[in-house]
Design an enzyme around this catalytic site. Structure first.
Site, short mmCIF file in Angstrom:
data_model
loop_
_atom_site.label_atom_id
_atom_site.label_comp_id
_atom_site.label_asym_id
_atom_site.label_seq_id
_atom_site.Cartn_x
_atom_site.Cartn_y
_atom_site.Cartn_z
N HIS A 21 8.63 8.94 5.00
CA HIS A 21 9.29 7.78 5.61
C HIS A 21 9.93 8.13 6.95
CE1 HIS A 21 9.55 6.16 1.33
NE2 HIS A 21 8.81 5.29 2.01
N HIS A 146 -3.30 4.49 -5.68
CA HIS A 146 -2.34 4.38 -6.77
C HIS A 146 -2.88 4.86 -8.12
CE1 HIS A 146 -0.83 1.64 -3.65
NE2 HIS A 146 0.31 2.18 -4.00
N LYS A 293 -1.54 14.83 -0.80
CA LYS A 293 -0.71 13.63 -0.67
C LYS A 293 0.54 13.83 -1.53
CE LYS A 293 -0.74 8.85 -1.56
NZ LYS A 293 -0.99 7.64 -0.96
#
Ligand code: MSP
Length: 470
Positions: A21, A146, A293
């Site tokens: 982020h 996901h 990831k």
């Protein structure tokens, strides 16, 4: 003084901030500080994206009220941004009453491009979007981001007629009227644009309750992306206020994973509202942890607070702005971080400041006040959003100054009593350091302020070096 508006993606509050982020904020903040440095007036938005099923479900799982859950997590993001020393001017939450009201007005203004229809398709609750049949097949029925199987959904939805705007968006992309960076993503987006069907922009209340109600239809709630994308203009007061002072945005910073929303749905909304398109969409790469990831299930999520608490905010910014390529995916490992800290921040910059300040203090060298401007080469890179390359350029100058000290050997001049030469040598080095220091401002604001303080007036070397070796 030109007015420039820059924006960052608003993160979902279904978790706490992680180092990924930080990228949006570090890049946007560097750009904001650079613009101010060259004399622009900057408005800088940040905020949190708080609606949608993912967030609602998470609050339910934890057994807390969704309102309390989003309040607590939004605050965590706000604290995180403050910790990153991000110089934003406006913070928006999509649950702000004013945002919800303005969103409904935006919807009403778009009515000419909205229709209602039945839809059946494959949906990923993680992405909060329907996927095309082609994507469904290519991914063998499971969302690669996901790791969740797509769900079959049939529902009555409102649609935004993307087809009304395709030509105009294509033209704007091709003419760089809405510049997409990096350039190589343009092709990818143009292809997606061609294939893009009309976008479903609402959900039945039975499917989604946590969102902005569709005005005039109690049974529907706005799709979270419509509500989220609107933040960039509701924060300016649109449509109640005229926003032409700030809009179109000078630059919108987003991760590459959400560029498609910003390069297709968002322009369609803007065109439908009769607003100009943003000047630049800057899409950055992803941060990987040890080449993978980051994900909670792998257990490789790096907590940004841990990095900042251990090494300080400017060490954090240094790594993310120099060693994380502005556009490509980059890896974070503690080893790389610590190498950069010790070999570059401590050895190059920290050492340079310490050596020069010590020599200057010992030999009573003062610095005349001067006006410093950024170099043309630096400006060119910063204007092209090539921040990591601009930072490389700055660093070459820092290293060059260290080499010059070694070559010019001011300590030998002092020993031989060559006072005039010594004054000239140290004065010149310090002046050049202060010149580079201006170019450091957008990247490491605290450090650059500290360097300016050290060399202002009577020079005193810092008792603790700027970046103590760890
Ligand atoms: N809520 C949407 C954005 C709406 S903008 C109108 C969203 N939220 S997010 O929390 O998933 O991501 C927020 C930003 O962080 C995005 O720009 C995203 O690309 C970025 N990143 C999230 N994880 C990342 C990394 N691991 N690395 C780099 N950036 C990443 O999408």
């Amino acid at each position: 003084m030109a007015k420039k508006y820059i924006t960052t993606a608003i993160p979902y509050v279904n978790g706490v901030p992680h180092i990924g982020h930080a990228v949006d904020y570090c890049l946007a903040d560097t750009y904001a500080r650079y613009l101010r440095l060259v004399g622009d007036d900057v408005k800088f938005q940040a905020g949190t994206d708080e609606h949608g099923n993912k967030i609602f479900q998470k609050a339910n799982e934890l057994g807390v009220l969704v309102e309390e859950y989003v309040d607590a997590n939004s605050k965590k993001f706000k604290d995180f941004i403050a910790k990153l020393n991000v110089s934003y001017t406006d913070f928006i939450r999509t649950t702000d009453a004013s945002h919800e009201e303005l969103c409904q007005k935006i919807w009403q203004k778009l009515l000419g491009h909205i229709y209602s229809a039945k839809y059946e398709g494959w949906y990923c609750t993680g992405c909060e979007r329907f996927v095309t049949d082609k994507e469904y097949e290519e991914n063998h029925g499971t969302c690669p981001d996901h790791q969740k199987p797509y769900e079959k959904l049939e529902e009555e939805n409102y649609y935004l007629r993307i087809s009304d705007f395709k030509n105009r968006i294509r033209e704007a992309i091709l003419a760089d009227e809405m510049l997409i960076l990096p350039e190589f993503r343009k092709k990818e987006i143009l292809k997606l644009l061609e294939e893009s069907p009309d976008v479903s922009i609402s959900r039945p209340k039975t499917q989604l309750t946590w969102g902005v109600p569709v005005p005039g239809d109690d049974s529907q709630v706005m799709y979270v992306w419509i509500d989220a994308l609107s933040n960039y203009i509701t924060v300016l007061g649109y449509p109640d206020q005229n926003i032409s002072e700030w809009w179109p945005a000078a630059a919108q910073f987003v991760g590459k994973d959400i560029l498609r929303f910003h390069a297709i749905i968002w322009p369609a909304m803007l065109l439908g509202l009769g607003l100009p398109l943003p000047k630049v969409l800057v899409s950055h790469g992803m941060i990987l942890a040890n080449g993978q990831k980051m994900s909670k299930s792998i257990g490789n999520v790096v907590d940004p607070m841990e990095v900042i608490d251990k090494h300080g905010i400017d060490a954090f910014r240094y790594y993310f702005l120099r060693h994380v390529d502005t556009f490509a995916d980059s890896d974070f490992t503690w080893e790389k971080f610590e190498d950069a800290y010790n070999n570059e921040l401590a050895n190059d910059l920290g050492n340079l400041v310490q050596r020069l300040a010590t020599l200057a203090a010992k030999n009573n060298v003062g610095v005349e006040e001067g006006e410093f401007a950024v170099s043309d080469e630096y400006k060119k890179l910063m204007d092209a959003f090539e921040f990591s390359r601009a930072f490389d350029l700055v660093w070459e100058k820092v290293q060059g100054l260290n080499r010059r000290i070694d070559e010019e050997k001011p300590w030998a001049l002092a020993k031989n009593g060559e006072t005039e030469k010594l004054q000239k040598c140290l004065g010149g080095l310090i002046k050049d350091l202060l010149q580079v220091n201006v170019e450091i401002i957008p990247f490491l604001p605290k450090t650059s302020e500290r360097i300016a303080e050290i060399f202002a007036g009577k020079i005193e070397p810092p008792k603790i070096p700027l970046f103590p070796k760890q």
